[in-house]
Design a protein around this motif. Sequence first.
Motif, PDB file in Angstrom:
ATOM      1  N   ALA A 205     -16.077  -5.621  -0.299  1.00  0.00           N
ATOM      2  CA  ALA A 205     -14.901  -6.231   0.314  1.00  0.00           C
ATOM      3  C   ALA A 205     -14.567  -7.566  -0.341  1.00  0.00           C
ATOM      4  O   ALA A 205     -13.387  -7.899  -0.534  1.00  0.00           O
TER       5      ALA A 205
ATOM      6  N   TYR B 210      -9.834   0.215   1.856  1.00  0.00           N
ATOM      7  CA  TYR B 210      -8.972  -0.259   2.942  1.00  0.00           C
ATOM      8  C   TYR B 210      -8.601   0.800   3.968  1.00  0.00           C
ATOM      9  O   TYR B 210      -8.328   0.468   5.128  1.00  0.00           O
ATOM     10  N   THR B 211      -8.583   2.101   3.612  1.00  0.00           N
ATOM     11  CA  THR B 211      -8.025   3.078   4.553  1.00  0.00           C
ATOM     12  C   THR B 211      -8.875   3.259   5.807  1.00  0.00           C
ATOM     13  O   THR B 211      -8.348   3.543   6.879  1.00  0.00           O
TER      14      THR B 211
ATOM     15  N   VAL C 203      -7.934  -8.768   7.324  1.00  0.00           N
ATOM     16  CA  VAL C 203      -8.387  -9.216   6.007  1.00  0.00           C
ATOM     17  C   VAL C 203      -7.305 -10.016   5.292  1.00  0.00           C
ATOM     18  O   VAL C 203      -7.520 -11.157   4.880  1.00  0.00           O
TER      19      VAL C 203
ATOM     20  N   TYR D 127      -6.644  -3.559   8.037  1.00  0.00           N
ATOM     21  CA  TYR D 127      -6.854  -4.319   6.796  1.00  0.00           C
ATOM     22  C   TYR D 127      -5.808  -5.415   6.650  1.00  0.00           C
ATOM     23  O   TYR D 127      -6.118  -6.538   6.235  1.00  0.00           O
TER      24      TYR D 127
ATOM     25  N   TYR E  12     -10.979   0.834   6.909  1.00  0.00           N
ATOM     26  CA  TYR E  12     -11.410  -0.481   7.378  1.00  0.00           C
ATOM     27  C   TYR E  12     -11.110  -0.623   8.874  1.00  0.00           C
ATOM     28  O   TYR E  12      -9.992  -0.392   9.332  1.00  0.00           O
TER      29      TYR E  12
ATOM     30  N   GLU F  35     -18.245  -1.771   1.586  1.00  0.00           N
ATOM     31  CA  GLU F  35     -17.539  -3.005   1.885  1.00  0.00           C
ATOM     32  C   GLU F  35     -18.489  -4.167   2.121  1.00  0.00           C
ATOM     33  O   GLU F  35     -18.296  -5.265   1.599  1.00  0.00           O
TER      34      GLU F  35
ATOM     35  N   PHE G 140       0.853  -1.187   0.000  1.00  0.00           N
ATOM     36  CA  PHE G 140       0.000   0.000   0.000  1.00  0.00           C
ATOM     37  C   PHE G 140       0.889   1.237   0.000  1.00  0.00           C
ATOM     38  O   PHE G 140       1.898   1.278   0.701  1.00  0.00           O
TER      39      PHE G 140
END
Length: 326
Positions: A300, A273-274, A48, A44, A276, A286, A26
């Motif tokens: 998601a 993602y930021t 995840v 994340y 999450y 998501e 990222f």
Amino acid sequence: MIRPFLPVALLTCALAGAADRPVVGFLRVDAAKYYAEEQSTHPYGTRVLAPAGLAFGFGEWRTMYYDANPDRILAMLRGFNVLVMDTPFDDSIRDLGGNRPQTAAAARRALEAYLNEGGSALIILQAVRYPGDMDQDYANLVLEGLGVKMLHEGVYDPKHAFEARIASIFQPEGFFWTENVTPGHPVTEGVKRLCLPQYHNGKTPGVVTPQLSPEWQVLVRGEQTAQSYVVTREHVTDVTQVGSFKSAPPIAAARSFGKGRVMIFSVPARSVYTNYGVPGWNMIVESAGNAAASLPSDGAKLVLNGIRWLAEASRGAVLPANARVG
């Protein structure tokens, strides 16, 4: 304000014990600092990616977008099997003069070299935020070799619209949904519906309209009632002016590039993602979707499927670290 330039790439390592796991990178300002702080707590990455057998790292945002040395950028990218690359939207790029052509060309050359040798990328497309800024146009210079361009238009569907609180502290805002999902692709497996934001910041598009070359396979489109709408100079999406797509605009797509793979998803990074795991963030895109109508969203799932598909192409494919661009 634009992020200050750092001449040296700051590349983080993956999580400990990740040697046999694909690494998802990222982009972030002060990447090394934040990786040191968040390598075991990043929501994340830990909630995840880790359960899916994936590791993560941070790459320096300023190196990716504002370094004129493509070899340095490529050296950073080689630390990742999959790059998650959200486009600049609030860096306040006021013009494309000065060294902008050089830095954009360097980013483009490095990205294409990375893909050609087997790296893969998930590109999060975001509309520019502030009137007069050219962040979106700058990002288009970086991406033009991939056959994707962000138009100054936004996707919306008033016939499939609803309102929800994107975060508990905010008032309800506009969303729309689509079930126009292409079956039979690994990225769309188990994906039935996406619920997407009408806006991102103010009245700028939540779903910026991508223009794609024939090499792309569109995976998600708006419904037949969805259209793209012109964004004015004031960065307001004008729903009275229909743009380039009169029906079913593209929202997510995928293609091969060299030995690598690329996926684009037009949605703010905050809904990927930021944000999450942030308390009070309601995960509309998501997963939650239109809860009042019992219409969940598979955003998601689409993203994680996409990362897994992208990672398949990149195992063991990167070149030695001393290889050069072009």
